[in-house]
Design a protein around this motif. Sequence first.
Motif, PDB file in Angstrom:
ATOM      1  N   GLN A  75      46.915  17.681  32.347  1.00 44.79           N
ATOM      2  CA  GLN A  75      46.548  18.556  33.453  1.00 44.79           C
ATOM      3  C   GLN A  75      47.492  19.741  33.497  1.00 44.79           C
ATOM      4  N   GLU A  76      46.904  20.949  33.537  1.00 47.31           N
ATOM      5  CA  GLU A  76      47.716  22.137  33.677  1.00 47.31           C
ATOM      6  C   GLU A  76      48.386  22.107  35.031  1.00 47.31           C
ATOM      7  N   PRO A  77      49.649  22.560  35.107  1.00 46.49           N
ATOM      8  CA  PRO A  77      50.315  22.547  36.412  1.00 46.49           C
ATOM      9  C   PRO A  77      49.671  23.478  37.425  1.00 46.49           C
ATOM     10  N   LEU A  78      49.095  24.586  36.936  1.00 45.68           N
ATOM     11  CA  LEU A  78      48.464  25.548  37.824  1.00 45.68           C
ATOM     12  C   LEU A  78      47.119  25.959  37.240  1.00 45.68           C
ATOM     13  N   ALA A  79      46.080  25.992  38.046  1.00 47.22           N
ATOM     14  CA  ALA A  79      44.752  26.385  37.573  1.00 47.22           C
ATOM     15  C   ALA A  79      44.125  27.325  38.586  1.00 47.22           C
ATOM     16  N   GLU A  80      43.871  28.568  38.137  1.00 44.38           N
ATOM     17  CA  GLU A  80      43.342  29.589  39.037  1.00 44.38           C
ATOM     18  C   GLU A  80      41.831  29.621  39.015  1.00 44.38           C
ATOM     19  N   SER A  81      41.271  30.113  40.095  1.00 42.55           N
ATOM     20  CA  SER A  81      39.845  30.418  40.169  1.00 42.55           C
ATOM     21  C   SER A  81      39.668  31.622  41.086  1.00 42.55           C
ATOM     22  N   GLY A  82      38.496  32.240  40.987  1.00 38.44           N
ATOM     23  CA  GLY A  82      38.238  33.447  41.769  1.00 38.44           C
ATOM     24  C   GLY A  82      38.407  34.678  40.903  1.00 38.44           C
ATOM     25  N   GLY A  83      38.518  35.802  41.515  1.00 36.68           N
ATOM     26  CA  GLY A  83      38.602  37.049  40.787  1.00 36.68           C
ATOM     27  C   GLY A  83      37.212  37.585  40.491  1.00 36.68           C
ATOM     28  N   GLY A  84      37.164  38.723  39.802  1.00 40.37           N
ATOM     29  CA  GLY A  84      35.893  39.328  39.464  1.00 40.37           C
ATOM     30  C   GLY A  84      35.888  40.818  39.750  1.00 40.37           C
ATOM     31  N   LEU A  85      34.693  41.346  39.920  1.00 44.10           N
ATOM     32  CA  LEU A  85      34.498  42.782  40.126  1.00 44.10           C
ATOM     33  C   LEU A  85      34.062  43.036  41.564  1.00 44.10           C
ATOM     34  N   VAL A  86      34.685  44.013  42.203  1.00 43.08           N
ATOM     35  CA  VAL A  86      34.351  44.345  43.588  1.00 43.08           C
ATOM     36  C   VAL A  86      34.507  45.843  43.775  1.00 43.08           C
ATOM     37  N   GLN A  87      33.768  46.396  44.705  1.00 42.62           N
ATOM     38  CA  GLN A  87      33.903  47.818  45.007  1.00 42.62           C
ATOM     39  C   GLN A  87      35.122  48.073  45.895  1.00 42.62           C
ATOM     40  N   SER A  88      35.611  49.279  45.832  1.00 40.23           N
ATOM     41  CA  SER A  88      36.735  49.675  46.676  1.00 40.23           C
ATOM     42  C   SER A  88      36.410  49.409  48.149  1.00 40.23           C
ATOM     43  N   GLY A  89      37.370  48.816  48.858  1.00 39.91           N
ATOM     44  CA  GLY A  89      37.156  48.442  50.250  1.00 39.91           C
ATOM     45  C   GLY A  89      36.661  47.024  50.441  1.00 39.91           C
ATOM     46  N   GLY A  90      36.275  46.391  49.352  1.00 37.91           N
ATOM     47  CA  GLY A  90      35.748  45.042  49.420  1.00 37.91           C
ATOM     48  C   GLY A  90      36.836  43.982  49.459  1.00 37.91           C
ATOM     49  N   SER A  91      36.396  42.722  49.390  1.00 40.15           N
ATOM     50  CA  SER A  91      37.305  41.584  49.480  1.00 40.15           C
ATOM     51  C   SER A  91      37.063  40.599  48.354  1.00 40.15           C
ATOM     52  N   LEU A  92      38.115  39.898  47.977  1.00 41.25           N
ATOM     53  CA  LEU A  92      38.048  38.797  47.028  1.00 41.25           C
ATOM     54  C   LEU A  92      39.026  37.726  47.460  1.00 41.25           C
ATOM     55  N   ARG A  93      38.755  36.506  47.019  1.00 38.55           N
ATOM     56  CA  ARG A  93      39.651  35.403  47.314  1.00 38.55           C
ATOM     57  C   ARG A  93      40.014  34.692  46.020  1.00 38.55           C
ATOM     58  N   LEU A  94      41.302  34.550  45.786  1.00 40.53           N
ATOM     59  CA  LEU A  94      41.794  33.796  44.635  1.00 40.53           C
ATOM     60  C   LEU A  94      42.307  32.454  45.111  1.00 40.53           C
ATOM     61  N   SER A  95      42.134  31.449  44.283  1.00 40.91           N
ATOM     62  CA  SER A  95      42.628  30.123  44.607  1.00 40.91           C
ATOM     63  C   SER A  95      43.371  29.547  43.408  1.00 40.91           C
ATOM     64  N   CYS A  96      44.418  28.813  43.669  1.00 41.86           N
ATOM     65  CA  CYS A  96      45.205  28.200  42.602  1.00 41.86           C
ATOM     66  C   CYS A  96      45.431  26.736  42.958  1.00 41.86           C
ATOM     67  N   ALA A  97      44.937  25.853  42.109  1.00 40.78           N
ATOM     68  CA  ALA A  97      45.139  24.420  42.306  1.00 40.78           C
ATOM     69  C   ALA A  97      46.424  24.009  41.616  1.00 40.78           C
ATOM     70  N   ALA A  98      47.304  23.371  42.366  1.00 41.66           N
ATOM     71  CA  ALA A  98      48.590  22.936  41.821  1.00 41.66           C
ATOM     72  C   ALA A  98      48.666  21.414  41.819  1.00 41.66           C
ATOM     73  N   SER A  99      49.445  20.891  40.888  1.00 40.48           N
ATOM     74  CA  SER A  99      49.658  19.449  40.899  1.00 40.48           C
ATOM     75  C   SER A  99      50.381  19.069  42.187  1.00 40.48           C
ATOM     76  N   ASP A 100      50.263  17.802  42.577  1.00 40.54           N
ATOM     77  CA  ASP A 100      50.845  17.386  43.839  1.00 40.54           C
ATOM     78  C   ASP A 100      52.353  17.598  43.856  1.00 40.54           C
ATOM     79  N   GLY A 101      53.002  17.312  42.732  1.00 36.56           N
ATOM     80  CA  GLY A 101      54.452  17.474  42.671  1.00 36.56           C
ATOM     81  C   GLY A 101      54.893  18.910  42.871  1.00 36.56           C
ATOM     82  N   ILE A 102      54.149  19.819  42.261  1.00 33.51           N
ATOM     83  CA  ILE A 102      54.466  21.234  42.420  1.00 33.51           C
ATOM     84  C   ILE A 102      54.205  21.678  43.842  1.00 33.51           C
ATOM     85  N   PHE A 103      53.080  21.309  44.374  1.00 31.23           N
ATOM     86  CA  PHE A 103      52.707  21.803  45.697  1.00 31.23           C
ATOM     87  C   PHE A 103      53.709  21.361  46.748  1.00 31.23           C
ATOM     88  N   ARG A 104      54.204  20.145  46.633  1.00 31.46           N
ATOM     89  CA  ARG A 104      55.076  19.613  47.684  1.00 31.46           C
ATOM     90  C   ARG A 104      56.516  20.116  47.586  1.00 31.46           C
TER      91      ARG A 104
END
Length: 120
Positions: free
Chosen positions: A1-30
Amino acid sequence: QEPLAESGGGLVQSGGSLRLSCAASDGIFRSRGTGWYRQTPGKQRELVATTTCGGIIKYSDSVKGRFTISRDRAKNTVNLQMNSLKPEDTGVYYCASSYGCSWHMGVQYWGQGTQVTVSS
């Protein structure tokens, strides 16, 4: 298992919004600080937002007031809500974790990176 795994990102117009998420192992997160860096064209990788394991948050001046970092303890994720995006926010965004609870010893792990593109 990778210690960190990202999701989200992409293409958006200026003024818009995006949300990124990163899943971390329990040991890292705590027990580690977690956060986001980015590499924009022609520039070195830079801090976007970080949080210590105790919840102390730091933002770069360029994103303050537009981006919000948060941690979801139930899912072991660290999220980056990006609002009022600008073309200069375009780049590869990396999730990162620190060597300890704070960031004074630097980054221990990097995620694989996710592309964010903001069109004008």
